[in-house]
Design an enzyme around this catalytic site. Structure first.
Site, short mmCIF file in Angstrom:
data_model
loop_
_atom_site.label_atom_id
_atom_site.label_comp_id
_atom_site.label_asym_id
_atom_site.label_seq_id
_atom_site.Cartn_x
_atom_site.Cartn_y
_atom_site.Cartn_z
CG ASP A 108 43.74 -6.55 11.13
OD1 ASP A 108 44.27 -5.40 11.52
OD2 ASP A 108 42.38 -6.47 11.27
CG ASP A 229 44.02 -1.62 14.09
OD1 ASP A 229 43.23 -2.15 14.40
OD2 ASP A 229 44.70 -1.28 15.72
CD GLU A 298 40.51 1.00 12.60
OE1 GLU A 298 39.48 0.82 12.52
OE2 GLU A 298 41.86 0.34 12.70
CG HIS A 362 35.65 -6.00 14.13
ND1 HIS A 362 36.65 -5.71 12.96
CD2 HIS A 362 36.58 -5.38 14.95
CE1 HIS A 362 37.79 -4.09 12.92
NE2 HIS A 362 38.05 -4.89 13.55
CG ASP A 363 35.82 -2.01 15.46
OD1 ASP A 363 35.68 -3.08 16.36
OD2 ASP A 363 37.04 -1.49 14.77
C1 GLC Z 1 40.83 -0.90 15.92
C2 GLC Z 1 40.42 -2.42 15.49
C3 GLC Z 1 39.24 -2.66 16.99
C4 GLC Z 1 40.99 -2.11 18.03
C5 GLC Z 1 41.12 -0.87 17.75
C6 GLC Z 1 43.03 -1.63 18.91
O1 GLC Z 1 40.29 -0.01 15.67
O2 GLC Z 1 39.06 -2.28 14.97
O3 GLC Z 1 38.88 -3.63 16.60
O4 GLC Z 1 39.91 -2.49 19.26
O5 GLC Z 1 41.83 -0.79 16.44
O6 GLC Z 1 43.40 -2.26 18.38
#
Ligand code: GLC
Length: 569
Positions: A108, A229, A298, A362-363
């Site tokens: 990541d 991210d 992402e 994980h979200d």
């Molecule tokens: C992304 C991650 C999440 C995190 C956010 C801030 O959406 O997947 O888990 O809280 O970014 O970094």
């Protein structure tokens, strides 16, 4: 690269034909008894990942030094391992052991923000004259009237303490204003997420240089790719204009707090973002001479045309190999809606680009909870047979469900700030066996960092390995079939039209090989009229295989099948 039927002339890469398996390191395997998973734990499970599951790559959520306010997405050092997860030497071992098995490693990378405890931010906030002041996004209080009706009540101190109005109406994804007042230096700093996650200023060339160095650091250590991210957040409107109010009903998700009351026109996704990712990609390409590297971004954008811009273009330069496609997370679980989401992607994607699909991470809530236990296998079959790279979240392979966490044990800052949005439920420890702590942590560990699911005593890897009808047995066969048949991992995609409404049926084809995937989204049997004969390679019910006349084929309730077509043209 092409996406059509030219396997012999196309050099497909591992990130196209393979399956990515996401590991949330805190929750995978704890070897020290701390209650928190670690890198050695992942090494210990590589045989499971390779031999039992047969996936091609692992993506590790952050394991960098961090105060863990957002469980590692608040990075305090981009080039090290947090002692709770191990050491850099453990990481090197992990890469070596993974590579020995042919497993690629994706890490990541969190470019939008660091931790407020990162030495860069500590310097930046130390004075307005500090050379790193401009490494973060600072703004004066706004003494002009702001747009009415769109500013949230701000606990960050709008009007309180003499700091004036907030610089603008931007909001934090995790609730409240995106601005935090720094009393010592008399300015606000921007945090698109927690106030402990200040946004880096990507318009500063020094920030670009040091952040690209962190990418090189991991490339030099042999990583095969990056998951970036909140990739589109890094560049904002340089004029920092207010966001306009949201116009339409949000088509895809229930609004969370104030954040969705605004249309996020100015606080992320500025066109300059693409410049950065073109350079990022050029760096990956440079390193790809030794081994192909990749990046998956992402990108939470649900306008297909805008989403597709994150692939870059052959003319201006490529960007992400894969911008994550989250459409299936937002689509109602109905055959025709899912088909539409797939067809829209197929239409939106440039001809040279490669698709991908996500059903959990994980979200997000877990598959078996979101779509029902009965539909979880159908969902898995969909994910692993569509055209494109699937990303599979740890624990889905044994049908883990969301875990209701009692309020006093909830840890996720998002859920604590915006009730109902907690993500702890999908981050609970992996259930390996009936041993104490579900085999996640050694017996002497008093308690894993999050409670185990209630079903851990019977839902675990060890039991499911012994049971030929288990979810794990199903996933293993599904993954093996995907690997065996090139039509499935790289063939074309064509939906079939003459099918009942409750079914989504499509064909994947390569020269000389046609495979039909038929999915029944309903709890009632459906009759399909397919042409010719076929051989069932797999049913979600795991109770039929072999030759079949397809002229009147019954798909049972909640059943999905993969059929190899005979005499394919
Ligand atoms: C992304 C991650 C999440 C995190 C956010 C801030 O959406 O997947 O888990 O809280 O970014 O970094």
């Amino acid at each position: 690269m092409t996406t059509n039927l030219q396997p012999s002339t196309t050099n497909y890469r591992w990130w196209q034909t393979g399956v990515i398996y996401q590991i949330y390191p805190r929750s995978y395997k704890d070897t020290t008894g701390s209650g928190i998973g670690d890198l050695c734990g992942i090494i210990a499970q590589l045989d499971y990942i390779h031999d039992t599951l047969g996936v091609d790559a692992i993506w590790l959520s952050p394991f960098y030094p961090s105060p863990m306010k957002d469980f590692g997405y608040d990075v305090a050092d981009y080039c090290d391992v947090d002692p709770m997860f191990g050491t850099l030497a453990d990481f090197d071992d992990l890469v070596a052991e993974a590579h020995q098995r042919g497993i690629r490693v994706i890490v990541d990378w969190v470019p939008n923000h660091s931790s407020d405890q990162h030495p860069w931010f500590i310097e930046s906030r130390s004075s307005r004259e500090n050379p790193k002041r401009d490494w973060y996004v600072w703004a004066d209080a706004n003494h002009l009237p702001t747009r009415d009706g769109v500013l949230p009540p701000s606990p960050a101190g709008r009007g309180a303490g003499g700091e004036g109005n907030l610089p603008n109406n931007w909001l934090s994804v995790f609730g409240g204003s995106a601005w935090e007042w720094d009393k010592a230096t008399g300015q606000y700093y921007l945090h698109s997420f927690l106030k402990e996650q200040p946004d880096l200023n990507w318009r500063n060339p020094e920030v670009q240089a040091v952040m690209f160095d962190t990418v090189r650091f991991w490339l030099e250590r042999g990583v095969d790719g990056f998951r970036v991210d909140v990739a589109h957040f890094i560049m904002k409107d340089p004029k920092m204009r207010d966001n306009p109010p949201a116009q339409e009903e949000l088509a895809f998700h229930r609004p969370h707090g104030d954040y969705d009351s605004l249309h996020h026109e100015h606080d992320k996704g500025h066109p300059d973002t693409h410049r950065i990712y073109r350079r990022f990609r050029a760096m990956l390409d440079e390193y790809s001479a030794s081994a192909p590297r990749m990046a998956v971004g992402e990108i939470h954008i649900f306008d297909w045309a805008e989403w597709a811009t994150y692939y870059g273009t052959p003319e201006a330069g490529f960007e992400f190999h894969l911008p994550f496609n989250f459409s299936l997370l937002k689509t109602p679980w109905q055959a025709q809606a899912v088909r539409r989401a797939v067809d829209e992607l197929e239409d939106a994607i440039p001809p040279w680009a490669w698709p991908n699909y996500v059903l959990g991470n994980h979200d997000e809530g877990r598959i078996a909870t979101r779509f029902s236990v009965e539909q979880a296998r159908v969902a898995a079959m969909l994910l692993l047979t569509l055209r494109g790279t699937p990303t599979l979240y740890y624990g889905e392979e044994i049908g883990m469900t969301d875990v209701e966490i009692p309020p006093e044990q909830q840890l996720d800052p998002f859920g604590l700030r915006v009730p109902g949005w907690g993500r702890d439920r999908c981050r609970t420890p992996m259930q390996w066996s009936a041993q104490p702590n579900a085999g996640f942590a050694p017996e002497e560990c008093a308690a894993p960092w999050l409670p185990l699911a209630n079903d851990w005593r019977h839902t675990h890897v060890a039991a499911q390995l012994e049971d030929a009808t288990s979810m794990l047995s199903f996933y293993r066969q599904l993954l093996a079939i995907r690997k065996e048949y090139s039509a499935l991992h790289r063939g074309s995609y064509a939906p079939l039209n003459e099918v009942p409404n409750g079914c989504f049926v499509y064909q994947r084809a390569e020269i000389g090989e046609t495979i039909t995937v038929a999915l029944n989204f309903e709890p009632a049997p459906q009759r399909l009229l397919l042409q010719g004969d076929g051989k069932i390679l797999l049913s979600t019910h795991l109770d039929r295989a072999g030759a079949e006349n397809l002229s009147s084929f019954i798909l049972r309730e909640n059943e999905g099948v993969i059929i190899q077509m005979q005499n394919a043209k």
